[in-house]
Design an enzyme around this catalytic site. Structure first.
Site, PDB file in Angstrom:
ATOM      1  N   ASP A 108       0.871  -1.167   0.000  1.00 23.06           N
ATOM      2  CA  ASP A 108       0.000   0.000   0.000  1.00 23.06           C
ATOM      3  C   ASP A 108       0.910   1.220   0.000  1.00 23.06           C
ATOM      4  O   ASP A 108       1.933   1.234   0.703  1.00 23.06           O
ATOM      5  CB  ASP A 108      -0.935   0.013   1.202  1.00 23.06           C
ATOM      6  CG  ASP A 108      -2.164   0.883   0.964  1.00 23.06           C
ATOM      7  OD1 ASP A 108      -2.645   0.924  -0.194  1.00 23.06           O
ATOM      8  OD2 ASP A 108      -2.650   1.528   1.911  1.00 23.06           O
ATOM      9  N   ASP A 165       3.180   9.806 -10.638  1.00 31.45           N
ATOM     10  CA  ASP A 165       4.540   9.908 -11.184  1.00 31.45           C
ATOM     11  C   ASP A 165       4.787  11.185 -11.996  1.00 31.45           C
ATOM     12  O   ASP A 165       5.872  11.772 -11.909  1.00 31.45           O
ATOM     13  CB  ASP A 165       4.872   8.693 -12.049  1.00 31.45           C
ATOM     14  CG  ASP A 165       5.152   7.447 -11.213  1.00 31.45           C
ATOM     15  OD1 ASP A 165       5.127   7.547  -9.967  1.00 31.45           O
ATOM     16  OD2 ASP A 165       5.384   6.377 -11.795  1.00 31.45           O
ATOM     17  N   LYS A 178      14.109   5.000 -12.133  1.00 31.15           N
ATOM     18  CA  LYS A 178      13.019   5.098 -11.154  1.00 31.15           C
ATOM     19  C   LYS A 178      12.992   3.874 -10.244  1.00 31.15           C
ATOM     20  O   LYS A 178      12.867   3.990  -9.016  1.00 31.15           O
ATOM     21  CB  LYS A 178      11.669   5.237 -11.855  1.00 31.15           C
ATOM     22  CG  LYS A 178      10.516   5.344 -10.844  1.00 31.15           C
ATOM     23  CD  LYS A 178       9.167   5.039 -11.444  1.00 31.15           C
ATOM     24  CE  LYS A 178       8.123   4.919 -10.323  1.00 31.15           C
ATOM     25  NZ  LYS A 178       6.805   4.496 -10.803  1.00 31.15           N
ATOM     26  N   HIS A 207      10.222   4.572  -3.784  1.00 28.50           N
ATOM     27  CA  HIS A 207       9.705   4.081  -2.517  1.00 28.50           C
ATOM     28  C   HIS A 207       9.438   2.582  -2.563  1.00 28.50           C
ATOM     29  O   HIS A 207       9.769   1.849  -1.637  1.00 28.50           O
ATOM     30  CB  HIS A 207       8.420   4.835  -2.168  1.00 28.50           C
ATOM     31  CG  HIS A 207       7.519   5.017  -3.353  1.00 28.50           C
ATOM     32  ND1 HIS A 207       7.862   5.815  -4.438  1.00 28.50           N
ATOM     33  CD2 HIS A 207       6.310   4.488  -3.657  1.00 28.50           C
ATOM     34  CE1 HIS A 207       6.898   5.769  -5.339  1.00 28.50           C
ATOM     35  NE2 HIS A 207       5.945   4.967  -4.889  1.00 28.50           N
TER      36      HIS A 207
END
Length: 200
Positions: free
Chosen positions: A72, A158, A178, A183
């Site tokens: 999540d 993004d 990327k 994350h």
């Protein structure tokens, strides 16, 4: 070869996780590929960790022998007191599009200069292994919200997120770059040793 079931049918997310884990000898399946698209979950937890666990356990209940991964992700914008946060995917309402979410965010920040648009992406990943043991990791990517959409790659927010120490949005970057700093990549990297052991 071991199988890893992702607790999602978001093809953008499936593709990104597959790319990050491509060097591991493990078959990465979406919910649909595992025959589990019928499983519906209500993500009503107040934390990313809670929602990731809800999704992972919904699959594990139906496939107790499988390795299951759920994530999540939240975008936390300082000028908005941390919003959209845990509600990132549905920021502009139920069944909203990526574009709807970005438009709402840019509108909320429209009068702020770039230096006041600090934000971070946070991904929480839960893996439930073959023994039913839950493993958790978090990945954070600091950055800024751009003043307009830029780039054609990526998905979600993004095109409006500029990671720290870069001048391009995620959507302007080569996918490999990327996937080395994001994350989600950082959360998966924290679980890489675990996944490598599972593959043996």
């Amino acid at each position: 070869m071991k199988t890893l079931i992702l607790a999602t049918d978001n093809q953008d997310k499936v593709h990104e996780i597959r790319e990050i884990l491509k060097d591991l000898p493990i078959a990465v399946l979406s919910k649909a590929q595992a025959g589990m698209s019928y499983i519906e979950v209500v993500e009503d937890a107040q934390t990313l960790e809670g929602n990731a666990e809800i999704k992972a356990r919904s699959i594990k209940e139906k496939a107790p022998e499988a390795i299951v991964l759920a994530d999540d992700t939240g975008l936390y914008v300082d000028a908005l007191d941390g919003a959209p946060g845990v509600h990132t995917a549905r920021y502009a309402g139920e069944n909203c599009s990526y574009q709807d979410n970005r438009r709402k965010l840019l509108n909320a920040l429209k009068d702020l200069p770039l230096e006041e648009r600090s934000a971070r992406f946070v991904t929480c990943i839960v893996i439930i292994d073959e023994m039913g043991i839950l493993h958790l990791a978090e990945g954070v990517c600091e950055g800024m919200i751009s003043e307009e959409e830029r780039g054609e790659r990526g998905f979600g927010f993004d095109p409006v997120f500029i990671p720290k120490d870069y001048d391009k949005t995620f959507a302007e970057m080569d996918g490999q770059i990327k996937n080395s700093i994001s994350h989600r990549a950082r959360a998966l990297d924290a679980l890489l040793e675990l996944l490598e052991r599972m593959c043996k």
